[in-house]
Design an enzyme around this catalytic site. Structure first.
Site, mmCIF file in Angstrom:
data_model
loop_
_atom_site.group_PDB
_atom_site.id
_atom_site.type_symbol
_atom_site.label_atom_id
_atom_site.label_comp_id
_atom_site.label_asym_id
_atom_site.label_seq_id
_atom_site.Cartn_x
_atom_site.Cartn_y
_atom_site.Cartn_z
ATOM 1 N N ASP A 27 0.826 -1.225 0.000
ATOM 2 C CA ASP A 27 0.000 0.000 0.000
ATOM 3 C C ASP A 27 0.849 1.259 0.000
ATOM 4 O O ASP A 27 0.375 2.325 -0.382
ATOM 5 C CB ASP A 27 -1.048 0.012 1.126
ATOM 6 N N GLU A 156 -2.433 9.221 11.964
ATOM 7 C CA GLU A 156 -1.460 8.157 12.270
ATOM 8 C C GLU A 156 -0.051 8.566 11.808
ATOM 9 O O GLU A 156 0.928 8.397 12.526
ATOM 10 C CB GLU A 156 -1.903 6.863 11.562
ATOM 11 N N ASP A 168 -5.293 0.048 6.307
ATOM 12 C CA ASP A 168 -5.969 -0.349 7.542
ATOM 13 C C ASP A 168 -7.205 0.505 7.796
ATOM 14 O O ASP A 168 -8.299 -0.003 8.065
ATOM 15 C CB ASP A 168 -5.009 -0.239 8.731
HETATM 16 C C1 GLA Z 1 0.673 -2.121 8.436
HETATM 17 C C2 GLA Z 1 0.382 -0.754 7.844
HETATM 18 C C3 GLA Z 1 -0.351 -0.880 6.517
HETATM 19 C C4 GLA Z 1 0.393 -1.833 5.571
HETATM 20 C C5 GLA Z 1 0.730 -3.144 6.282
HETATM 21 C C6 GLA Z 1 1.596 -4.050 5.441
HETATM 22 O O1 GLA Z 1 -0.534 -2.758 8.768
HETATM 23 O O2 GLA Z 1 -0.412 0.004 8.738
HETATM 24 O O3 GLA Z 1 -0.520 0.388 5.938
HETATM 25 O O4 GLA Z 1 1.553 -1.220 5.053
HETATM 26 O O5 GLA Z 1 1.409 -2.917 7.514
HETATM 27 O O6 GLA Z 1 0.909 -4.470 4.317
#
Ligand code: GLA
Length: 380
Positions: A27, A156, A168
């Protein structure tokens, strides 16, 4: 001491955790992801306060803190002490809303969650999105959910100080019952993809703390940027790893330093896996989908190097069970959870077998959850 959590005239928001079925560490490389909101839930009760302050009762921590809406940038409580870590998420979202010119009004809030904390199931995104919805409800403004997601990501990144991507918060906001969410993180176009009815999503928590996760995560991000910079010498038109096919990558990445080459290879191949996996899901090919999950785990283990012996053991044990289509670590890695797709009628046996075989093999316990794809954060 925190209050009992029963506030007068309160409204309630339910906010889910998430697992990612495929598309890990893509992402922040403009790639596509395939998360699912699951029915592990944060419950937030809130009511208005006319003091220009926010009071939080974090029921699970048995802690209460109050801070002023006029001093959010200072990250301090009413006594001038630094905000405790748990308060940074609600305060950060309030700050991001204010930065966007949205009015945040005083609030008393109490919340409790059965999303395991620090396990890679987005317990913090569940808090952020729940509070964003609460501020919107009390502030009587209405903005589209994608803009709200971007504000929670800003909280965040810029307030809490974790440089995460958008997956997320997106999954927590947009979750849909019985569906995975295909999100193109470059365009933010997305689509809900139906999950097969007879397949269970089992989450296995290794209960291993994710120490150093922040710095390791940032290290992986920077490796990807270094790969892009190096590849731009031969391919000046690219702006992210999303712009390169696995075939091109093999051709142009040969001379990159080994670790950088490995990180980039994971990303370009993982992006291809997500695209393929969505076709398979739509065609009802769960076996093919599960194979891609297994490949994804191997790639996270060997190329991206974010797995742990415990997560590898959980995946190996899972794959030896009847009815298991696929298993892989989910989220950032470095500890946390695996996600397993298992035939529904084998789910309970799967949980018992994995828990007992894991305890035998690594002399530690793991906690398994039988979850379902559920709707995103909402007022009830
Ligand atoms: C964490 C980050 C997400 C993503 C994942 C790995 O959850 O918050 O944004 O980068 O790691 O896919």
């Amino acid at each position: 001491m925190a209050s009992s959590g029963h506030l007068a005239n309160a409204q309630t928001i339910l906010s889910p955790g998430r697992v990612n079925l495929l598309g890990e560490h893509v992402d922040y490389n403009d790639g596509p992801v395939l998360p699912v909101a699951v029915d592990l839930t944060l419950t937030l009760e809130f009511s208005p306060l006319d003091t220009g302050q926010i009071t939080l009762h974090a029921l699970d921590l048995d802690k209460t803190v109050s801070f002023s809406l006029e001093e959010l940038g200072k990250k301090i409580d009413l006594d001038g002490q630094p905000l405790p870590h748990f308060a940074l998420y609600p305060a950060g979202v309030a700050w991001a809303c204010q930065q966007a010119g949205l009015r945040v009004s005083g609030m008393e809030a109490s919340y409790t969650s059965n999303i395991p904390i620090g396990s890679g199931l987005s317990s913090s995104a569940a808090v952020e999105v729940a509070f964003a919805r609460a501020y919107m409800a009390l502030g009587r403004w209405d903005i589209d959910p994608l803009t709200l997601v971007k504000l929670t990501q800003k909280a965040e990144n810029d307030y809490v100080g974790v440089n995460s991507g958008i997956m997320d918060q997106f999954a927590v906001m947009f979750g849909q019952q019985n569906h995975a969410l295909y999100l193109d993180t470059a365009t933010l176009d997305w689509e809900a993809v139906p999950l097969p009815a007879d397949v269970a999503i089992i989450v296995a928590d290794s209960l291993e703390p994710r120490e150093l996760a922040g710095s390791d995560y940032n290290d992986r991000r920077s490796a990807c940027q270094q790969a892009v910079s190096a590849l731009q010498q031969s391919l000046p038109e690219i702006t992210s790893l999303r712009d390169i096919s696995p075939t091109q990558y093999r051709q142009f990445a040969k001379d990159l330093p080994e670790k950088i080459r490995m990180r980039g290879q994971h990303v370009v191949e993982e992006i291809a896996r997500v695209e393929e996996s969505v076709k398979l899901l739509k065609a009802g090919d769960v076996t093919g989908f599960g194979k891609l999950m297994i490949e994804g785990h191997e790639s996270l283990r060997d190329l991206y190097e974010v797995s742990t012996p415990e997560l590898n053991a959980l995946v190996e044990i899972a794959l030896a069970q009847p009815g298991c289509y696929g298993a892989r670590l989910t989220g950032a890695g470095f500890g946390g959870c695996t996600v397993n797709l298992v035939r529904d009628d084998q789910a309970e046996a799967f949980i018992q077998n994995v828990e007992s075989q894991y305890a035998e093999r690594v002399s530690k316990s793991a906690k398994l959850y039988h979850t379902h794809a559920t709707q995103g954060a909402h007022l009830i």
